[in-house]
Write an enzyme that holds these catalytic residues in place. Structure first.
Site, PDB file in Angstrom:
ATOM      1  N   GLU A  10       0.803  -1.227   0.000  1.00 38.43           N
ATOM      2  CA  GLU A  10       0.000   0.000   0.000  1.00 38.43           C
ATOM      3  C   GLU A  10       0.834   1.274   0.000  1.00 38.43           C
ATOM      4  OE1 GLU A  10      -3.430   0.339   2.653  1.00 38.43           O
ATOM      5  OE2 GLU A  10      -3.577  -1.848   2.651  1.00 38.43           O
ATOM      6  N   ASP A  83      -2.183  -4.266   3.333  1.00 38.22           N
ATOM      7  CA  ASP A  83      -2.223  -4.447   4.792  1.00 38.22           C
ATOM      8  C   ASP A  83      -3.025  -5.675   5.224  1.00 38.22           C
ATOM      9  OD1 ASP A  83      -0.661  -2.257   5.025  1.00 38.22           O
ATOM     10  OD2 ASP A  83      -2.169  -0.923   5.886  1.00 38.22           O
ATOM     11  N   ASP A  85      -5.551  -6.573   6.951  1.00 41.59           N
ATOM     12  CA  ASP A  85      -6.848  -6.409   7.617  1.00 41.59           C
ATOM     13  C   ASP A  85      -7.955  -6.390   6.563  1.00 41.59           C
ATOM     14  OD1 ASP A  85      -6.504  -3.925   6.448  1.00 41.59           O
ATOM     15  OD2 ASP A  85      -6.171  -2.860   8.328  1.00 41.59           O
ATOM     16  N   GLU A  87      -9.664  -4.011   5.236  1.00 41.78           N
ATOM     17  CA  GLU A  87      -9.496  -2.993   4.190  1.00 41.78           C
ATOM     18  C   GLU A  87      -8.398  -3.406   3.214  1.00 41.78           C
ATOM     19  OE1 GLU A  87      -9.646   1.843   4.066  1.00 41.78           O
ATOM     20  OE2 GLU A  87      -9.707   0.794   5.984  1.00 41.78           O
ATOM     21  N   TYR A 302       2.058  -4.983  13.234  1.00 38.53           N
ATOM     22  CA  TYR A 302       0.952  -4.198  12.674  1.00 38.53           C
ATOM     23  C   TYR A 302       0.158  -3.495  13.766  1.00 38.53           C
ATOM     24  CZ  TYR A 302      -2.699  -2.970   9.353  1.00 38.53           C
ATOM     25  OH  TYR A 302      -3.578  -2.281   8.559  1.00 38.53           O
ATOM     26  N   ARG A 304      -2.905  -1.984  13.755  1.00 33.25           N
ATOM     27  CA  ARG A 304      -4.382  -1.994  13.856  1.00 33.25           C
ATOM     28  C   ARG A 304      -4.810  -3.380  14.305  1.00 33.25           C
ATOM     29  NH1 ARG A 304      -3.603   0.863   9.070  1.00 33.25           N
ATOM     30  NH2 ARG A 304      -3.876   3.102   9.404  1.00 33.25           N
ATOM     31  N   HIS A 346      -4.663 -10.361  14.142  1.00 32.77           N
ATOM     32  CA  HIS A 346      -3.202 -10.219  14.259  1.00 32.77           C
ATOM     33  C   HIS A 346      -2.793 -10.408  15.701  1.00 32.77           C
ATOM     34  CE1 HIS A 346      -4.153  -8.158  10.642  1.00 32.77           C
ATOM     35  NE2 HIS A 346      -4.791  -7.233  11.301  1.00 32.77           N
TER      36      HIS A 346
END
Length: 570
Positions: A10, A83, A85, A87, A302, A304, A346
């Site tokens: 990203e 990433d 997740d 999204e 990570y 988030r 995660h």
């Protein structure tokens, strides 16, 4: 001939870090976040056709997409490493569609940390795109679009242009407005206390004791008259130690950080706003050039996450480091239990290697990066250490039938506190140990002070306490806390004043309209249940279009009523 591989991430910073790990057979490019999304200028959802989203290439991303297509054509293998997740999964899916990659092929690569070992291991285990994750993201996006793009125009028409409503932001605004109303409607209650300084004749040491009640039973002092009565009764009384209770108390370390606890601690310790914390954490995750043999490396996992899990090898490394540097009596390896409604996708936020000590790399980091890395490093290290142990002492004292109490504590073994003290721990009064008192001995009254107090209204929310409230109520997810606060401030619903979030008149008006006309949208439980349903989509238990279909028809009725009922506000 070597296989040509393209890896798409990203962000350019991440691309730069990973390129150094993978060598010349790999081209590493950045999608710069989303490349494809719903159009900004219209709803972009086909209601007649089962709520199908009408995705378009984001304005200004056309050239980048052409470049990615060109490189994808040249490559023998394309890996999508956005990433890890929901999204990120959705971005990978959009890229697969645009670059004509079969989402069922092993094209998706994820890593929780950007280190050479983790990246190389991830590439050896590509998987297909997880459509349940993608659908959970699509459902969130479509839900938020329906709510935002239908309620906002009503607010523009009835209140003023430029306002917006949203599933999570409207609940956050309501919480802040409700708290303000509680403060305004609060009636302070008077109460009194008597605080004495007593002296132990044996050790000649002074200590403090507070009025508790009569003959061992608790009594509240409500006014000056009641308080004076007690003061007169004890003025010339003997203060006799009735009961001495000695004991030990443990204070356990906190688990490693999740997104929300990191944002809370950084807010309390450094006054960082949630968005700033996430920005700095992003740079630590994507990679910092430490020079020498190490080179560029991601310093934290990570950022988030709502999980408290720790990878086995990270735990082993921590145990070895702590044993060597503090001794085995300070070490207690443990896994913490993640909350029931967490996604647990995660690990917790931790340093990628405990051997990279904050002080050793201070000159390679900005001051803010150093402070945040130090906080994450210390919290993780402490989470694998033993409890702190205090010696405690509680004393009950009689003076002419009136009971006073005193307590003291003394740290016996610091345990995890040698490394990290949580910001809330700092606020506790440092209690000193009491003198070595015995039952039935008499102590001398040196002074006595009557104090008038009033009960206090609840405090306004700060970034830290609002995030805590949202998380405890199951509203939003790790990725939404910081943007939610930023949105309600930028829309003018809330202003910041000395760390506190204070609602504006506009915030009150909008919140009132939402409460009276869209009670479900601002209902804490309804919003939390919606998050659980999104989690069910992610787990493959619920079809995302069914989720939208269960929500939309009744919402549409509410919308039509609101359009008629809301009067224009000047």
């Amino acid at each position: 001939m070597a296989t040509k591989k393209l890896l798409i991430v990203e962000s350019p910073a991440k691309a730069g870090t990973i390129k150094k790990y993978l060598g010349k057979d790999y081209t590493v490019m950045a999608s710069m976040g989303h490349i494809i999304d719903l159009p900004k200028s219209q709803m972009g959802i086909d209601f007649e056709n089962d709520y199908t989203p009408k995705y378009i290439t984001i304005r200004g991303k056309g050239q980048l997409l052409t470049q990615l297509k060109k490189e994808a054509k040249k490559a023998d293998v394309v890996y999508l490493a956005t990433d890890p997740d929901r999204e990120g999964e959705a971005i990978s899916w959009h890229l697969a569609e645009a670059l004509k990659i079969d989402p069922e092929s092993n094209c998706r690569v994820t890593f929780n940390e950007i280190t050479k070992t983790a990246v190389k291991a991830a590439i050896k285990q590509p998987r297909k795109i997880d459509m349940d994750l993608v659908d959970a993201q699509q459902a969130r996006r479509v839900l938020d679009r329906i709510v935002g793009y239908t309620i906002s125009p009503i607010l523009w028409e009835k209140v003023k242009r430029g306002l917006s409503a949203g599933r999570v932001q409207s609940v956050a605004t309501k919480l802040i407005c409700d708290r303000e109303e509680e403060i305004e409607n609060f009636t302070p209650q008077e109460y009194w206390s008597i605080e004495t300084v007593l002296n132990d004749p044996k050790s000649k040491k002074d200590f403090n004791a507070k009025y508790y009640g009569e003959k061992g039973k608790e009594v509240k002092l409500n006014n000056a008259e009641e308080t004076k009565k007690v003061s007169d009764a004890i003025a010339n009384a003997d203060f006799v130690i009735e009961k001495v209770k000695r004991g030990q108390q443990k204070r356990n370390p906190q688990p490693p950080f999740t997104t929300s606890t990191l944002q809370q601690d950084a807010s309390r310790k450094y006054n960082f706003q949630a968005a700033k914390t996430m920005q700095i954490a992003q740079t630590l995750y994507e990679g910092i050039n430490l020079g020498g043999k190490i080179g560029t490396i991601g310093l934290i996992t990570y950022m988030r996450t709502d999980s408290l899990r720790i990878a086995d090898d990270a735990q082993k490394e921590a145990v070895a480091y702590l044993t060597e540097n503090y001794g085995s009596e300070y070490v207690k390896a443990k896994q913490y239990k993640t909350k029931k409604n967490a996604q647990d996708a995660h690990e917790a936020i931790r340093p990628t290697s405990i051997n990279i000590k904050p002080i050793d790399i201070k000159d390679k980091l900005t001051n803010d990066q150093y402070r945040l890395y130090k906080l994450i490093w210390e919290r993780f290290a402490a989470s694998q250490m033993t409890s702190a142990v205090y010696d405690t002492m509680q004393v009950t004292i009689d003076a002419n039938g009136h009971t006073f109490k005193a307590s003291g504590s003394n740290i016996k073994f610091k345990g995890y506190m040698t490394v990290y003290v949580e910001s809330t721990d700092n606020k506790e009064k440092k209690e000193k140990m009491l003198p070595n008192l015995e039952e039935n001995q008499t102590v001398a009254l040196k002074s006595s002070e009557e104090k008038q107090h009033f009960t206090q209204p609840p405090a306004r929310y700060s970034d830290a306490t609002l995030i805590k409230e949202l998380e405890e109520n199951g509203i939003g997810r790790p990725s939404t806390y910081a943007p939610t606060i930023s949105t309600i401030v930028s829309r003018g619903y809330v202003v910041r004043s000395k760390k506190q979030l204070v609602p504006t008149e506009l915030g009150f008006v909008t919140s009132e309209i939402m409460k009276n006309n869209f009670s479900d949208i601002v209902d804490v439980e309804f919003t939390a249940d919606m998050e659980k349903e999104l989690d069910s989509v992610e787990e493959g238990e619920l079809n995302w279009k069914k989720l939208i279909n269960d929500f939309y028809p009744s919402f549409k009725d509410t919308l039509e009523k609101a359009q008629k009922n809301i009067e224009k506000i000047q």
